[in-house]
Design an enzyme around this catalytic site. Structure first.
Site, PDB file in Angstrom:
ATOM      1  N   GLY A  34       4.207  -1.008 -12.186  1.00  0.00           N
ATOM      2  CA  GLY A  34       5.006   0.019 -11.597  1.00  0.00           C
ATOM      3  C   GLY A  34       4.890  -0.048  -9.732  1.00  0.00           C
ATOM      4  CG  LEU A  35       8.489   1.572  -7.864  1.00  0.00           C
ATOM      5  CD1 LEU A  35       9.268   2.808  -7.690  1.00  0.00           C
ATOM      6  CD2 LEU A  35       8.991   0.233  -7.275  1.00  0.00           C
ATOM      7  CB  SER A  36       3.373   0.588  -3.757  1.00  0.00           C
ATOM      8  OG  SER A  36       2.755   1.125  -2.941  1.00  0.00           O
ATOM      9  N   GLY A  37       2.297   3.415  -5.487  1.00  0.00           N
ATOM     10  CA  GLY A  37       2.311   4.842  -5.468  1.00  0.00           C
ATOM     11  C   GLY A  37       2.581   5.433  -6.831  1.00  0.00           C
ATOM     12  CB  SER A  38       4.126   4.209  -9.833  1.00  0.00           C
ATOM     13  OG  SER A  38       3.350   3.192 -10.071  1.00  0.00           O
ATOM     14  N   GLY A  39       0.936   5.195  -9.619  1.00  0.00           N
ATOM     15  CA  GLY A  39      -0.425   5.572 -10.091  1.00  0.00           C
ATOM     16  C   GLY A  39      -1.138   4.664 -11.028  1.00  0.00           C
ATOM     17  CE  LYS A  40       0.903  -0.689  -9.505  1.00  0.00           C
ATOM     18  NZ  LYS A  40       1.413   0.204  -8.283  1.00  0.00           N
ATOM     19  CB  SER A  41      -5.273   2.388  -8.171  1.00  0.00           C
ATOM     20  OG  SER A  41      -4.699   1.153  -7.755  1.00  0.00           O
ATOM     21  CB  SER A 108       2.948  -7.236 -12.057  1.00  0.00           C
ATOM     22  OG  SER A 108       2.523  -5.889 -12.900  1.00  0.00           O
TER      23      SER A 108
HETATM   24  N1  LIG Z   1       0.173  11.503 -13.549  1.00  0.00           N
HETATM   25  C1  LIG Z   1      -0.188  10.776 -12.610  1.00  0.00           C
HETATM   26  N2  LIG Z   1      -0.823   9.502 -12.682  1.00  0.00           N
HETATM   27  C2  LIG Z   1      -1.387   8.778 -11.538  1.00  0.00           C
HETATM   28  N3  LIG Z   1      -1.518   9.137 -10.493  1.00  0.00           N
HETATM   29  C3  LIG Z   1      -0.720  10.353 -10.201  1.00  0.00           C
HETATM   30  C4  LIG Z   1      -0.334  11.257 -11.300  1.00  0.00           C
HETATM   31  N4  LIG Z   1       0.404  12.108 -10.758  1.00  0.00           N
HETATM   32  C5  LIG Z   1       0.079  12.078  -9.205  1.00  0.00           C
HETATM   33  N5  LIG Z   1      -0.450  11.016  -8.926  1.00  0.00           N
HETATM   34  C6  LIG Z   1      -0.843  10.784  -7.566  1.00  0.00           C
HETATM   35  O1  LIG Z   1      -0.262   9.472  -7.282  1.00  0.00           O
HETATM   36  C7  LIG Z   1      -0.981   8.703  -6.575  1.00  0.00           C
HETATM   37  C8  LIG Z   1      -0.927   7.439  -7.024  1.00  0.00           C
HETATM   38  O2  LIG Z   1      -1.553   6.416  -6.077  1.00  0.00           O
HETATM   39  P1  LIG Z   1      -2.305   5.112  -6.667  1.00  0.00           P
HETATM   40  O3  LIG Z   1      -2.972   4.411  -5.708  1.00  0.00           O
HETATM   41  O4  LIG Z   1      -2.981   5.247  -8.042  1.00  0.00           O
HETATM   42  O5  LIG Z   1      -0.811   4.398  -6.714  1.00  0.00           O
HETATM   43  P2  LIG Z   1      -0.817   2.515  -7.337  1.00  0.00           P
HETATM   44  O6  LIG Z   1       0.406   2.473  -8.286  1.00  0.00           O
HETATM   45  O7  LIG Z   1      -2.174   2.141  -7.522  1.00  0.00           O
HETATM   46  O8  LIG Z   1      -0.299   2.084  -6.031  1.00  0.00           O
HETATM   47  P3  LIG Z   1      -0.453   0.487  -5.314  1.00  0.00           P
HETATM   48  O9  LIG Z   1       0.436  -0.367  -5.898  1.00  0.00           O
HETATM   49  O10 LIG Z   1       0.000   0.703  -3.710  1.00  0.00           O
HETATM   50  O11 LIG Z   1      -2.012   0.177  -5.355  1.00  0.00           O
HETATM   51  C9  LIG Z   1      -2.209   9.425  -6.427  1.00  0.00           C
HETATM   52  O12 LIG Z   1      -2.139   9.974  -5.069  1.00  0.00           O
HETATM   53  C10 LIG Z   1      -2.315  10.307  -7.521  1.00  0.00           C
HETATM   54  O13 LIG Z   1      -3.226  11.546  -7.301  1.00  0.00           O
HETATM   55 MG   LIG Z   2      -3.157   0.424  -6.679  1.00  0.00          MG
END
Ligand SMILES: Nc1ncnc2c1ncn2[C@@H]1O[C@H](COP(=O)(O)OP(=O)(O)OP(=O)(O)O)[C@@H](O)[C@H]1O
Ligand SMILES: [Mg+2]
Length: 201
Positions: A34-41, A108
């Site tokens: 998913g996109l950066s910030g979507s919540g994967k980590s 990815s």
């Molecule tokens: N249902 C949810 N699942 C995951 N994260 C959520 C949800 N709702 C809100 N969030 C918030 O969205 C943000 C997701 O950030 P995260 O670092 O997990 O994204 P990411 O997909 O890993 O980005 P990157 O690709 O840049 O590493 C966090 O601040 C988290 O608290």
């Molecule tokens: Mg991440």
């Protein structure tokens, strides 16, 4: 394909099935895309904590962490992104062989790269989870301040802005983090894992 012909596979006495028996559970890749910030980590870490509590052996591979070590030589060009995912796929395959639920958190962005990883393991050992959120939501969250840097022109080739993200056509699961809380998202994934007999009820 190998560079050298002079290599021979040496079989272990202990097989994946033996490890499953010892662990009392199967193993698989749980691939978050998913996109950066979507919540994967966030989601993969929360899911791992939940599985660990249930006595399930896990390991988590996260984009930024891997780029500190194994993939520190790679950037964000299409070729480097492809090689990044190829190596992660091979590592994930080893971890599945080691008997672990392997949770991966990588943007990815290319479908072909994700599909290539799926091909590396058995058909029932790969779960693709599309962590879905609109680009607007991701930019608003901006947990690492990356979108702000993109807008300031400090980062180029950023997925969803000036680099593509190819949505999965047939993901095993879609988690809409615009709608669900982290806790509800984890519950939803655990329910899927139980329903499909990856983990026991
Ligand atoms: N249902 C949810 N699942 C995951 N994260 C959520 C949800 N709702 C809100 N969030 C918030 O969205 C943000 C997701 O950030 P995260 O670092 O997990 O994204 P990411 O997909 O890993 O980005 P990157 O690709 O840049 O590493 C966090 O601040 C988290 O608290
Ligand atoms: Mg991440």
């Amino acid at each position: 394909m190998t560079e050298s012909g002079n290599i021979t596979w040496h079989e272990s006495k202990i097989k994946k099935e033996d490890r499953h028996q010892l662990n009392n559970h199967r193993s698989a890749v749980i691939w978050f895309t998913g996109l950066s910030g979507s919540g994967k980590s966030t989601l993969s870490a929360a899911l791992e904590a939940c599985l660990h509590k249930k006595g399930i052996r896990t390991y988590r591979l996260d984009g930024d962490n891997i780029r500190h070590g194994l993939n520190r030589d790679l950037g964000f060009s299409p070729d480097d992104r492809k090689e990044n995912i190829r190596r992660i796929g091979e590592v994930a395959k080893l971890m599945v062989d080691a008997g672990l639920f392997t949770l991966t958190a990588f943007i990815s962005p290319y479908k072909a790269d994700r599909d290539q990883v799926r091909q590396l393991v058995e058909a029932d050992e790969f779960i693709e989870i599309y962590v879905k959120a609109t680009i607007e939501t991701c930019e608003e969250r901006d947990p690492k301040g990356l979108y702000q840097k993109v807008r300031l022109g400090e980062i180029k080739n950023f997925t969803g802005i000036d680099a593509p993200y190819e949505e999965p056509h047939y993901p095993d699961l879609v988690v809409d983090t615009d709608q669900l809380s982290v806790a509800d998202s984890v519950e939803y994934i655990v329910a899927y894992l139980k329903k499909n007999h990856f983990i026991a009820d």
